[in-house]
Design an enzyme around this catalytic site. Structure first.
Site, PDB file in Angstrom:
ATOM      1  N   THR A 137       0.821  -1.210   0.000  1.00  0.00           N
ATOM      2  CA  THR A 137       0.000   0.000   0.000  1.00  0.00           C
ATOM      3  C   THR A 137       0.858   1.264   0.000  1.00  0.00           C
ATOM      4  OG1 THR A 137      -1.451   1.274   1.460  1.00  0.00           O
ATOM      5  CG2 THR A 137      -0.109  -0.351   2.516  1.00  0.00           C
ATOM      6  N   ASP A 138       0.268   2.372  -0.451  1.00  0.00           N
ATOM      7  CA  ASP A 138       0.988   3.655  -0.390  1.00  0.00           C
ATOM      8  C   ASP A 138       1.065   4.170   1.051  1.00  0.00           C
ATOM      9  OD1 ASP A 138      -1.691   4.344  -0.037  1.00  0.00           O
ATOM     10  OD2 ASP A 138      -1.719   5.927  -1.552  1.00  0.00           O
ATOM     11  N   GLU A 139       0.288   3.559   1.955  1.00  0.00           N
ATOM     12  CA  GLU A 139       0.246   4.076   3.333  1.00  0.00           C
ATOM     13  C   GLU A 139       1.574   3.883   4.064  1.00  0.00           C
ATOM     14  OE1 GLU A 139      -3.391   3.331   5.460  1.00  0.00           O
ATOM     15  OE2 GLU A 139      -4.484   2.974   3.598  1.00  0.00           O
ATOM     16  N   TYR A 163      -1.809  -0.685  10.844  1.00  0.00           N
ATOM     17  CA  TYR A 163      -1.934  -1.339   9.531  1.00  0.00           C
ATOM     18  C   TYR A 163      -0.723  -1.023   8.664  1.00  0.00           C
ATOM     19  CZ  TYR A 163      -3.308  -1.824   4.609  1.00  0.00           C
ATOM     20  OH  TYR A 163      -3.315  -2.122   3.267  1.00  0.00           O
ATOM     21  N   LYS A 167       2.279  -3.449   7.168  1.00  0.00           N
ATOM     22  CA  LYS A 167       2.561  -3.613   5.735  1.00  0.00           C
ATOM     23  C   LYS A 167       4.000  -3.188   5.432  1.00  0.00           C
ATOM     24  CE  LYS A 167       0.139  -4.725   2.826  1.00  0.00           C
ATOM     25  NZ  LYS A 167      -0.235  -6.075   2.284  1.00  0.00           N
TER      26      LYS A 167
HETATM   27  N1  LIG Z   1      -8.037  -2.069  -0.532  1.00  0.00           N
HETATM   28  C1  LIG Z   1      -7.146  -1.175  -0.886  1.00  0.00           C
HETATM   29  O1  LIG Z   1      -7.493  -0.041  -1.196  1.00  0.00           O
HETATM   30  C2  LIG Z   1      -5.676  -1.540  -0.949  1.00  0.00           C
HETATM   31  C3  LIG Z   1      -4.773  -0.610  -1.480  1.00  0.00           C
HETATM   32  C4  LIG Z   1      -3.426  -0.970  -1.584  1.00  0.00           C
HETATM   33  C5  LIG Z   1      -2.997  -2.215  -1.162  1.00  0.00           C
HETATM   34  N2  LIG Z   1      -3.897  -3.087  -0.625  1.00  0.00           N
HETATM   35  C6  LIG Z   1      -3.400  -4.410  -0.217  1.00  0.00           C
HETATM   36  O2  LIG Z   1      -3.986  -5.357  -1.092  1.00  0.00           O
HETATM   37  C7  LIG Z   1      -4.234  -6.576  -0.409  1.00  0.00           C
HETATM   38  C8  LIG Z   1      -5.694  -6.964  -0.542  1.00  0.00           C
HETATM   39  O3  LIG Z   1      -6.488  -5.914  -0.001  1.00  0.00           O
HETATM   40  P1  LIG Z   1      -8.079  -6.051   0.018  1.00  0.00           P
HETATM   41  O4  LIG Z   1      -8.631  -4.700   0.185  1.00  0.00           O
HETATM   42  O5  LIG Z   1      -8.515  -6.898  -1.100  1.00  0.00           O
HETATM   43  O6  LIG Z   1      -8.267  -6.852   1.383  1.00  0.00           O
HETATM   44  P2  LIG Z   1      -9.514  -7.695   1.913  1.00  0.00           P
HETATM   45  O7  LIG Z   1      -9.545  -7.443   3.380  1.00  0.00           O
HETATM   46  O8  LIG Z   1     -10.725  -7.436   1.099  1.00  0.00           O
HETATM   47  O9  LIG Z   1      -9.073  -9.204   1.637  1.00  0.00           O
HETATM   48  C9  LIG Z   1      -8.074  -9.850   2.358  1.00  0.00           C
HETATM   49  C10 LIG Z   1      -8.182 -11.338   2.097  1.00  0.00           C
HETATM   50  O10 LIG Z   1      -7.117 -11.995   2.803  1.00  0.00           O
HETATM   51  C11 LIG Z   1      -7.644 -13.144   3.446  1.00  0.00           C
HETATM   52  N3  LIG Z   1      -6.830 -13.427   4.628  1.00  0.00           N
HETATM   53  C12 LIG Z   1      -6.700 -12.682   5.750  1.00  0.00           C
HETATM   54  N4  LIG Z   1      -5.876 -13.290   6.614  1.00  0.00           N
HETATM   55  C13 LIG Z   1      -5.450 -14.440   6.028  1.00  0.00           C
HETATM   56  C14 LIG Z   1      -4.571 -15.476   6.412  1.00  0.00           C
HETATM   57  N5  LIG Z   1      -3.973 -15.467   7.610  1.00  0.00           N
HETATM   58  N6  LIG Z   1      -4.341 -16.492   5.545  1.00  0.00           N
HETATM   59  C15 LIG Z   1      -4.961 -16.520   4.320  1.00  0.00           C
HETATM   60  N7  LIG Z   1      -5.814 -15.569   3.927  1.00  0.00           N
HETATM   61  C16 LIG Z   1      -6.067 -14.539   4.753  1.00  0.00           C
HETATM   62  C17 LIG Z   1      -9.073 -12.757   3.810  1.00  0.00           C
HETATM   63  O11 LIG Z   1      -9.880 -13.915   4.031  1.00  0.00           O
HETATM   64  C18 LIG Z   1      -9.490 -11.954   2.592  1.00  0.00           C
HETATM   65  O12 LIG Z   1     -10.025 -12.797   1.596  1.00  0.00           O
HETATM   66  C19 LIG Z   1      -3.785  -6.362   1.026  1.00  0.00           C
HETATM   67  O13 LIG Z   1      -2.485  -6.874   1.159  1.00  0.00           O
HETATM   68  C20 LIG Z   1      -3.776  -4.850   1.182  1.00  0.00           C
HETATM   69  O14 LIG Z   1      -2.824  -4.449   2.136  1.00  0.00           O
HETATM   70  C21 LIG Z   1      -5.226  -2.776  -0.508  1.00  0.00           C
END
Ligand SMILES: NC(=O)c1ccc[n+]([C@@H]2O[C@H](COP(=O)([O-])OP(=O)(O)OC[C@H]3O[C@@H](n4cnc5c(N)ncnc54)[C@H](O)[C@@H]3O)[C@@H](O)[C@H]2O)c1
Length: 357
Positions: A137-139, A163, A167
């Protein structure tokens, strides 16, 4: 059936992961895509109903922290690529429960890195043709002032929330595995995603649902914090491109070139949702409720994604107005999905189905 490549996508039942899985399953019939997800509250296999019977798709319920099981899966399927999205992803939850974030995001990533390294190092062709791709993430970069500055790939890390700290730590471990053991690894840092299948604790789906139901729209402080927004399918397209064409050892920023103040985003959401529901313009404005600001709320995030544009030719394909319209329409058209998520029905169904895995 023999597949050209076997690829694990962790967190494939989540918001971004489900878009990545769908894209890879559809675009690469010669690959087997193995969705590895623990199905926490954020994991929902209903997000993948349209591709769940495809011959090149497989689901494995597993915890990325379970080192033995992850090692077995990488070995059994002769996995040559891991696209790692599994994480705890909600900042507000991390403020309430930082330990879970350290366990999943830091220890889970470390454990997965160790599994990949052990198995790939011992495979006949070693690291050749292997890739560990970590989605971040950019955070991790901290906060920007209200000026024209942007996060670049060389901006020093300065995370503020539990968070982003978790990350950032996982990013450091990925880099350390590349630098220390030569593990072929790529990290991308992306801005806020929006689009279909996002868990409705996050601002956009939560607010669309609340507008529909006439419930309050809680805006942190004055709503002046700025975020950059990217349509989730554009992120999935960037991930696909970087997975295939990115340089191992490199980092890429992914962003929408689309900064919005939270309050302006809320106004846009109200305008589109009211219009699509056939309500008078501005009907839902009184639902806006200003609440105490989030602890440690970073002022502004903004990404410079020009390296990705320059080196791999990626730019976002969707204008924000079009992306927002599509998103609002999707949530309004998929009331049943929202109903099953907010009632928790989705959890019981799939958890029982995969209970013994
Ligand atoms: N949502 C955003 O805007 C955003 C932006 C930049 C980066 N990200 C990164 O992208 C990734 C996905 O984000 P998202 O928004 O889809 O998240 P989300 O919370 O919708 O999905 C996370 C998934 O990970 C699974 N999970 C959690 N713990 C687990 C474990 N111990 N073992 C296996 N699976 C597990 C959950 O069941 C879920 O399906 C993350 O790494 C997040 O940091 C998200």
């Amino acid at each position: 059936m023999n597949f050209e490549r076997n690829i694990i996508v962790t967190g494939g039942a989540g918001f971004i992961g489900s878009h990545v899985v769908r894209r890879l399953v559809r675009n690469y019939p010669a690959y087997r895509i193995i969705n590895v997800d623990l199905l926490t509250y954020a994991g929902n296999l209903e997000n993948l109903k349209d591709i769940e019977n495809e011959p090149n798709y497989l689901f494995e319920r597993a915890d990325i922290c379970d080192h033995e099981k992850m090692s077995r899966l990488i070995s059994r399927y002769n996995v040559s690529g891991i696209i790692h999205l599994a994480a705890e992803s909600h900042v507000d939850r991390s403020i309430r429960d930082p330990f879970t974030f350290a366990c999943t995001n830091v220890m889970g990533t470390l454990s997965l890195l160790q599994s990949a390294r052990n198995i790939w190092e011992q495979s006949p062709d070693g690291y050749h043709g292997k890739l560990f791709y970590h989605i971040s993430t950019d955070e991790v970069y901290g906060a920007l002032p209200f000026d024209s500055s942007l996060f670049t790939e060389s901006t020093p890390y300065s995370p503020h929330s539990p968070y982003s700290a978790s990350k950032a730590s996982s990013d450091h471990f990925v880099r350390a595995f590349h630098d220390t053991y030569g593990l072929p690894a790529i990290i991308t840092n992306c801005s806020n995603n929006y689009g279909p299948y996002q868990f409705p604790e996050k601002l956009i789906p939560l607010f669309i649902n609340n507008i529909r139901q006439g419930k309050p729209l809680p805006v942190y402080g004055e709503g002046l914090n700025v975020r950059d927004w990217l349509y989730v399918e554009d992120h999935a397209r960037a991930i696909d491109l970087i997975f295939h064409k990115g340089t191992p050892g490199d980092t890429y920023n992914i962003g929408g070139f689309n900064e919005k103040r939270n309050i302006d985003l809320v106004h846009s959401l109200i305008a589109v949702t009211d219009r699509l529901l056939g309500r008078p313009q501005g009907a839902s404005l009184p639902l806006i409720t200003h609440v105490t600001d989030r602890k440690g709320h970073d002022l502004r995030y903004a990404i410079d994604a020009s390296k990705l544009q320059r080196e791999l030719g990626w730019t976002p394909s969707l204008q924000f107005e079009e992306g927002l319209e599509r998103t609002v329409r999707w949530y309004l058209d998929n009331e049943e999905w929202m109903e099953r998520v907010t009632s928790g029905a989705y959890e019981n169904y799939y958890r029982e189905m995969y209970a013994d895995r």
